[in-house]
Design a protein around this motif. Structure first.
Motif, PDB file in Angstrom:
ATOM      1  N   ASP A  21     -14.380   2.609  74.374  1.00  0.00           N
ATOM      2  CA  ASP A  21     -15.474   1.711  73.995  1.00  0.00           C
ATOM      3  C   ASP A  21     -16.214   2.305  72.802  1.00  0.00           C
ATOM      4  OD1 ASP A  21     -16.913   3.798  75.057  1.00  0.00           O
ATOM      5  OD2 ASP A  21     -17.345   2.782  76.952  1.00  0.00           O
ATOM      6  N   TYR A  52      -9.964   0.506  80.355  1.00  0.00           N
ATOM      7  CA  TYR A  52     -10.882  -0.413  79.680  1.00  0.00           C
ATOM      8  C   TYR A  52     -10.769  -0.257  78.173  1.00  0.00           C
ATOM      9  CZ  TYR A  52     -15.311  -2.684  78.489  1.00  0.00           C
ATOM     10  OH  TYR A  52     -16.259  -3.524  77.969  1.00  0.00           O
ATOM     11  N   VAL A  53     -10.825  -1.376  77.475  1.00  0.00           N
ATOM     12  CA  VAL A  53     -10.871  -1.310  76.007  1.00  0.00           C
ATOM     13  C   VAL A  53     -11.810  -2.400  75.501  1.00  0.00           C
ATOM     14  CG1 VAL A  53      -8.842  -2.820  75.657  1.00  0.00           C
ATOM     15  CG2 VAL A  53      -9.469  -1.183  73.885  1.00  0.00           C
ATOM     16  N   SER A  54     -12.642  -2.040  74.517  1.00  0.00           N
ATOM     17  CA  SER A  54     -13.493  -3.042  73.860  1.00  0.00           C
ATOM     18  C   SER A  54     -13.043  -3.130  72.402  1.00  0.00           C
ATOM     19  CB  SER A  54     -14.963  -2.623  73.940  1.00  0.00           C
ATOM     20  OG  SER A  54     -15.219  -1.559  73.046  1.00  0.00           O
ATOM     21  N   SER A  55     -13.765  -3.922  71.614  1.00  0.00           N
ATOM     22  CA  SER A  55     -13.347  -4.111  70.222  1.00  0.00           C
ATOM     23  C   SER A  55     -13.364  -2.792  69.449  1.00  0.00           C
ATOM     24  CB  SER A  55     -14.233  -5.138  69.527  1.00  0.00           C
ATOM     25  OG  SER A  55     -15.541  -4.640  69.387  1.00  0.00           O
ATOM     26  N   ALA A  56     -14.237  -1.874  69.844  1.00  0.00           N
ATOM     27  CA  ALA A  56     -14.300  -0.580  69.166  1.00  0.00           C
ATOM     28  C   ALA A  56     -12.974   0.167  69.349  1.00  0.00           C
ATOM     29  CB  ALA A  56     -15.456   0.252  69.711  1.00  0.00           C
ATOM     30  N   LEU A  58     -10.054  -1.353  70.043  1.00  0.00           N
ATOM     31  CA  LEU A  58      -9.037  -2.142  69.338  1.00  0.00           C
ATOM     32  C   LEU A  58      -8.975  -1.757  67.863  1.00  0.00           C
ATOM     33  CD1 LEU A  58      -9.522  -5.778  70.754  1.00  0.00           C
ATOM     34  CD2 LEU A  58      -7.759  -4.120  71.358  1.00  0.00           C
TER      35      LEU A  58
ATOM     36  N   LEU B  40     -17.140  -7.622  79.289  1.00  0.00           N
ATOM     37  CA  LEU B  40     -16.712  -7.199  77.950  1.00  0.00           C
ATOM     38  C   LEU B  40     -17.532  -7.953  76.894  1.00  0.00           C
ATOM     39  CD1 LEU B  40     -14.847  -5.808  75.853  1.00  0.00           C
ATOM     40  CD2 LEU B  40     -13.258  -7.720  76.143  1.00  0.00           C
ATOM     41  N   GLU B  43     -20.903  -6.441  76.709  1.00  0.00           N
ATOM     42  CA  GLU B  43     -20.857  -5.139  76.037  1.00  0.00           C
ATOM     43  C   GLU B  43     -20.758  -5.292  74.523  1.00  0.00           C
ATOM     44  OE1 GLU B  43     -18.391  -2.172  77.716  1.00  0.00           O
ATOM     45  OE2 GLU B  43     -18.178  -1.048  75.867  1.00  0.00           O
ATOM     46  N   GLU B  44     -19.959  -6.254  74.081  1.00  0.00           N
ATOM     47  CA  GLU B  44     -19.807  -6.454  72.635  1.00  0.00           C
ATOM     48  C   GLU B  44     -21.142  -6.865  71.998  1.00  0.00           C
ATOM     49  OE1 GLU B  44     -17.260  -5.585  71.059  1.00  0.00           O
ATOM     50  OE2 GLU B  44     -15.609  -5.564  72.496  1.00  0.00           O
ATOM     51  N   MET B 108     -14.782  -8.326  65.051  1.00  0.00           N
ATOM     52  CA  MET B 108     -13.778  -8.419  66.107  1.00  0.00           C
ATOM     53  C   MET B 108     -14.426  -8.617  67.478  1.00  0.00           C
ATOM     54  SD  MET B 108     -10.787  -5.702  66.907  1.00  0.00           S
ATOM     55  CE  MET B 108     -10.532  -5.417  65.166  1.00  0.00           C
ATOM     56  N   GLY B 109     -15.506  -7.874  67.705  1.00  0.00           N
ATOM     57  CA  GLY B 109     -16.199  -7.987  68.985  1.00  0.00           C
ATOM     58  C   GLY B 109     -16.767  -9.371  69.200  1.00  0.00           C
ATOM     59  N   LEU B 112     -14.221 -11.893  70.085  1.00  0.00           N
ATOM     60  CA  LEU B 112     -13.905 -11.864  71.520  1.00  0.00           C
ATOM     61  C   LEU B 112     -14.981 -12.589  72.326  1.00  0.00           C
ATOM     62  CD1 LEU B 112     -12.634  -8.192  71.997  1.00  0.00           C
ATOM     63  CD2 LEU B 112     -11.258 -10.275  72.070  1.00  0.00           C
TER      64      LEU B 112
END
Lengths: 111, 141
Positions: A21, A52-56, A58, B40, B43-44, B108-109, B112
């Motif tokens: 993250d 877990y993976v977030s855009s950071a 990715l 998610l 969080e973004e 990107m976040g 999503l």
């Protein structure tokens, strides 16, 4: 986030576990870029224990994939858990970065 | 809104926000299986606020800089309201498209977030940034 790598028959296997993250992805990205700068051209990411993976996170996968491609190498993501696969699919990553169901399959695809 | 929490605008607070959201949403009928994607999205948005609405001086966190999350869930439908007192900042802007990922650009976040949530809205009200996000569970659609 834990990050470990080993060389097997010319392929660098990177095992990533835990969470990727905003707080942890910087260390992951730096580790990946170090391997690529050191000359790794075949990279298989074992994501079996990545929860877990977030855009950071990715963004770091993408940065590494672009860097290794620019050097004529290739990278594959293997053994994604359902949640991680869902995020890869949602973001369109599955069509940008090669994904394999298992580490064995991923290693074979790298030749 | 039925419940809310307010915490320091810091990455360290995100897990607490997510746990609160999950608890309220599941109690309101959103299946736990769908909460991975919903948290998610939260969080973004929170990460974006921490970095952009409250730029830190010398990397320090100002305890007066906070984010409030209020949520209400019923019959599988979840409404979130996220309020901060940072500089005017629309965390939902610049989503771009999936193809922007190839360029490695930002957004990107938020891309999503827009994929996950059914409705998103930003308003600047007085000194506050106010985001409203709506999620409807698959069974409630």
């Amino acid at each position: 986030m834990d990050f470990a790598h080993r060389m097997e028959e010319g392929i660098c296997i990177v095992a990533v576990s835990g969470r990727l993250d905003a707080a942890t992805s910087g260390a992951f990205g730096a580790g990946m870029m170090q391997l690529i700068d050191d000359g790794v051209l075949k990279l298989a990411l074992d994501l079996a224990t990545l929860e877990y993976v977030s855009s950071a996170g990715l963004r770091e996968f993408l940065r590494a994939a672009k860097a290794i491609k620019a050097r004529g190498g290739s990278m594959v993501c293997c053994s994604l858990k359902d949640y991680v696969k869902e995020v890869f699919d949602m973001s369109g990553f599955s069509s940008i970065i090669p994904v394999s169901a298992s580490l064995e399959e991923g290693r074979s695809s790298l030749g | 809104m039925s419940a809310s929490i307010e915490r320091t605008a810091s990455l360290d607070s995100i897990e607490e926000f997510k746990a609160f959201l999950k608890s309220e949403a599941v109690a309101g009928g959103v299946p736990e299986l769908e909460m991975g994607r919903v948290t998610l999205a939260l969080e973004e948005v929170l990460t974006s606020i921490v970095y952009h609405a409250y730029p830190k001086a010398d990397g320090r966190i100002n305890p007066r800089h906070t984010i409030q999350l209020a949520c209400k869930a019923k019959d599988g439908q979840l409404l979130m309201r996220i309020v901060d007192k940072g500089k005017p900042f629309n965390a939902l802007a610049d989503a771009g498209s999936g193809l922007d990922l190839l360029g490695g650009g930002g957004g990107m976040g938020i891309y999503l977030v827009r994929k996950i949530m059914d409705k998103v809205q930003y308003e600047r009200i007085g000194d506050f940034n106010v985001l409203r996000l709506l999620y409807t569970s698959k069974a409630a659609r």
